[in-house]
Design a protein around this motif. Structure first.
Motif, short mmCIF file in Angstrom:
data_model
loop_
_atom_site.label_atom_id
_atom_site.label_comp_id
_atom_site.label_asym_id
_atom_site.label_seq_id
_atom_site.Cartn_x
_atom_site.Cartn_y
_atom_site.Cartn_z
N MET A 1 55.98 118.75 -36.42
CA MET A 1 54.66 119.12 -36.90
C MET A 1 53.62 118.12 -36.40
O MET A 1 52.87 117.51 -37.15
CB MET A 1 54.66 119.18 -38.42
N ALA A 2 53.64 117.95 -35.10
CA ALA A 2 52.78 116.92 -34.52
C ALA A 2 51.31 117.24 -34.65
O ALA A 2 50.50 116.35 -34.88
CB ALA A 2 53.15 116.72 -33.06
N LYS A 3 50.99 118.52 -34.52
CA LYS A 3 49.57 118.87 -34.48
C LYS A 3 48.99 119.14 -35.86
O LYS A 3 47.79 119.35 -35.98
CB LYS A 3 49.38 120.12 -33.63
N THR A 4 49.81 119.16 -36.88
CA THR A 4 49.30 119.49 -38.20
C THR A 4 48.37 118.40 -38.71
O THR A 4 48.61 117.21 -38.55
CB THR A 4 50.43 119.68 -39.22
N LYS A 5 47.30 118.87 -39.35
CA LYS A 5 46.32 117.95 -39.88
C LYS A 5 46.25 118.17 -41.38
O LYS A 5 46.01 119.28 -41.83
CB LYS A 5 44.98 118.26 -39.22
N ALA A 6 46.48 117.12 -42.13
CA ALA A 6 46.47 117.25 -43.58
C ALA A 6 45.22 116.59 -44.15
O ALA A 6 44.78 115.55 -43.66
CB ALA A 6 47.71 116.60 -44.16
N ARG A 7 44.66 117.22 -45.15
CA ARG A 7 43.49 116.66 -45.82
C ARG A 7 43.70 116.67 -47.32
O ARG A 7 44.26 117.62 -47.87
CB ARG A 7 42.25 117.45 -45.47
N VAL A 8 43.21 115.62 -47.97
CA VAL A 8 43.38 115.49 -49.42
C VAL A 8 42.06 115.04 -50.00
O VAL A 8 41.38 114.21 -49.40
CB VAL A 8 44.48 114.44 -49.71
N LYS A 9 41.69 115.61 -51.14
CA LYS A 9 40.44 115.17 -51.76
C LYS A 9 40.66 114.81 -53.23
O LYS A 9 41.20 115.63 -53.99
CB LYS A 9 39.40 116.28 -51.64
N VAL A 10 40.27 113.60 -53.58
CA VAL A 10 40.35 113.15 -54.98
C VAL A 10 39.00 112.52 -55.35
O VAL A 10 38.27 112.09 -54.46
CB VAL A 10 41.49 112.11 -55.19
N PRO A 11 38.68 112.44 -56.64
CA PRO A 11 37.41 111.81 -57.01
C PRO A 11 37.38 110.33 -56.64
O PRO A 11 38.43 109.68 -56.59
CB PRO A 11 37.36 111.99 -58.53
N LYS A 12 36.18 109.80 -56.41
CA LYS A 12 36.05 108.39 -55.98
C LYS A 12 36.49 107.43 -57.06
O LYS A 12 37.18 106.45 -56.81
CB LYS A 12 34.60 108.11 -55.60
N SER A 13 36.06 107.71 -58.28
CA SER A 13 36.42 106.81 -59.37
C SER A 13 36.62 107.64 -60.64
O SER A 13 35.88 108.58 -60.89
CB SER A 13 35.31 105.76 -59.52
N ILE A 14 37.65 107.27 -61.40
CA ILE A 14 37.98 108.06 -62.58
C ILE A 14 38.18 107.13 -63.75
O ILE A 14 38.58 105.96 -63.59
CB ILE A 14 39.30 108.85 -62.38
N LYS A 15 37.94 107.66 -64.95
CA LYS A 15 38.22 106.88 -66.16
C LYS A 15 39.67 107.09 -66.55
O LYS A 15 40.23 108.16 -66.29
CB LYS A 15 37.32 107.36 -67.30
N LYS A 16 40.25 106.10 -67.19
CA LYS A 16 41.64 106.21 -67.64
C LYS A 16 41.78 107.37 -68.63
O LYS A 16 40.95 107.55 -69.52
CB LYS A 16 42.08 104.90 -68.31
N GLY A 17 42.81 108.16 -68.43
CA GLY A 17 43.05 109.29 -69.33
C GLY A 17 42.36 110.57 -68.91
O GLY A 17 42.65 111.64 -69.42
N GLU A 18 41.45 110.46 -67.96
CA GLU A 18 40.73 111.64 -67.48
C GLU A 18 41.65 112.50 -66.60
O GLU A 18 42.46 111.99 -65.85
CB GLU A 18 39.52 111.16 -66.65
N VAL A 19 41.48 113.82 -66.74
CA VAL A 19 42.28 114.72 -65.91
C VAL A 19 41.43 115.16 -64.72
O VAL A 19 40.34 115.67 -64.91
CB VAL A 19 42.74 115.95 -66.73
N PHE A 20 41.89 114.86 -63.54
CA PHE A 20 41.08 115.19 -62.36
C PHE A 20 41.78 116.15 -61.41
O PHE A 20 43.00 116.24 -61.39
CB PHE A 20 40.67 113.91 -61.61
N GLN A 21 40.96 116.86 -60.64
CA GLN A 21 41.52 117.84 -59.71
C GLN A 21 41.83 117.18 -58.37
O GLN A 21 41.10 116.33 -57.89
CB GLN A 21 40.53 118.99 -59.50
N VAL A 22 42.95 117.59 -57.80
CA VAL A 22 43.35 117.11 -56.48
C VAL A 22 43.38 118.33 -55.58
O VAL A 22 43.99 119.35 -55.91
CB VAL A 22 44.78 116.49 -56.54
N LYS A 23 42.69 118.24 -54.45
CA LYS A 23 42.67 119.37 -53.53
C LYS A 23 43.37 118.98 -52.24
O LYS A 23 43.11 117.89 -51.71
CB LYS A 23 41.23 119.77 -53.20
N THR A 24 44.23 119.84 -51.76
CA THR A 24 44.93 119.53 -50.51
C THR A 24 44.83 120.71 -49.55
O THR A 24 44.75 121.86 -49.96
CB THR A 24 46.43 119.25 -50.75
#
Lengths: 110, 160
Positions: A1-24
């Motif tokens: 899978m040499a040409k595959t490009k993966a991207r991931v997005k998470v929030p810059k800063s989060i508070k402890k206990g907060e539920v955040f979305q992760v996009k891939t």
């Protein structure tokens, strides 16, 4: 899978206990194994990413098994609860057992 | 050509029988992973049987967020949320999705942990024609929940 490009997005800063979305997102044609080559009539063999695992500081928080019904260039969004600063490590694995890895830094404030 | 097609079909059926047999055995055992449970099945009911076993899935708890009409079956955005506090004692362990009219009904399985915080996923799927999306959630207390919803597909997405 040499040409595959993966991207991931998470929030810059989060508070402890907060539920955040992760996009891939990963580039992959996700060949279903159902298509035929129109000229030769031969079936094109299946070649998909069948697994995505996400670890948070070494511990699995989310995993998914994919079948050919997942669209090309698979997009996957899910949630994680912020615990401690560190990293989210993603691993995509294809039918041949080859994998692509990507990490995202998590900064937990307070 | 015709001969060849017949041959493949026969093998396919035999394989299926073998897999179904194995599935019944697996369903009786404990501690099966979503992947084992998802071994090729002919229909959603068979596939679901392998996941839920003898349990009867109750309705509710699952929210399927689907477009009413999908113009392009190649990429249909879907979101599924399971209502759960996601605590150590009470969380969603796994979520399985099927599409009953696709050439293969399995779509995906997801595994969660209390650290997920929320049992919600969004992805994009292929749908060959107008059909039902079936979701089954496996809770930490061993209970199962099920939801079903129809999507109308204008152009199928399994390319010929």
């Amino acid at each position: 899978m040499a040409k595959t490009k993966a991207r991931v997005k998470v929030p810059k800063s989060i508070k402890k206990g907060e539920v955040f979305q992760v996009k891939t997102l990963i580039s992959h044609k996700m060949e279903t194994g159902q298509r035929k080559n129109k000229k030769t009539g031969k079936k094109i063999s299946r070649m998909i990413i069948n697994k995505l695992v996400c670890q948070y500081n070494g511990k699995e928080v989310f995993a998914s098994d994919w079948h050919p019904a997942i669209s090309a260039n698979p997009y996957m969004a899910f949630y994680v609860k912020a615990d401690a600063s560190g990293s989210l490590d993603f691993t995509w694995t294809d039918d041949e057992g080859k994998s692509v890895k990507k990490s995202a830094k998590i900064t937990v404030a307070g | 050509m015709i001969h060849k097609t017949l041959e493949t079909r026969q093998v396919g059926r035999r394989e299926l029988m073998a897999m179904f047999g194995a599935g019944v055995v697996a369903a009786m055992g404990v501690g099966m992973t979503p992947r084992d449970a998802m071994a090729d099945a002919k229909s959603v009911t068979d596939a679901m049987m392998k996941v839920v076993g003898d349990n009867k899935p109750a309705t509710g708890k699952i929210k399927l967020d689907l477009p009413q009409i999908a113009e392009n079956g190649n990429t249909v955005p879907i979101a599924v949320e399971v209502d759960s506090p996601m605590s150590d004692a009470d969380h969603v362990k796994a979520l399985h999705l099927w599409a009953d009219k696709n050439p293969r009904p399995e779509v995906a399985s997801f595994r969660f942990s209390p650290a997920s915080g929320k049992a919600k996923v969004s992805t994009r799927v292929r749908l060959s024609k107008t059909q039902n999306i079936v979701a089954v959630a496996e809770m930490s207390d061993g209970k199962f929940y099920m939801a079903k919803s129809e999507i109308k597909v204008t152009i199928g997405g399994c390319g010929g």
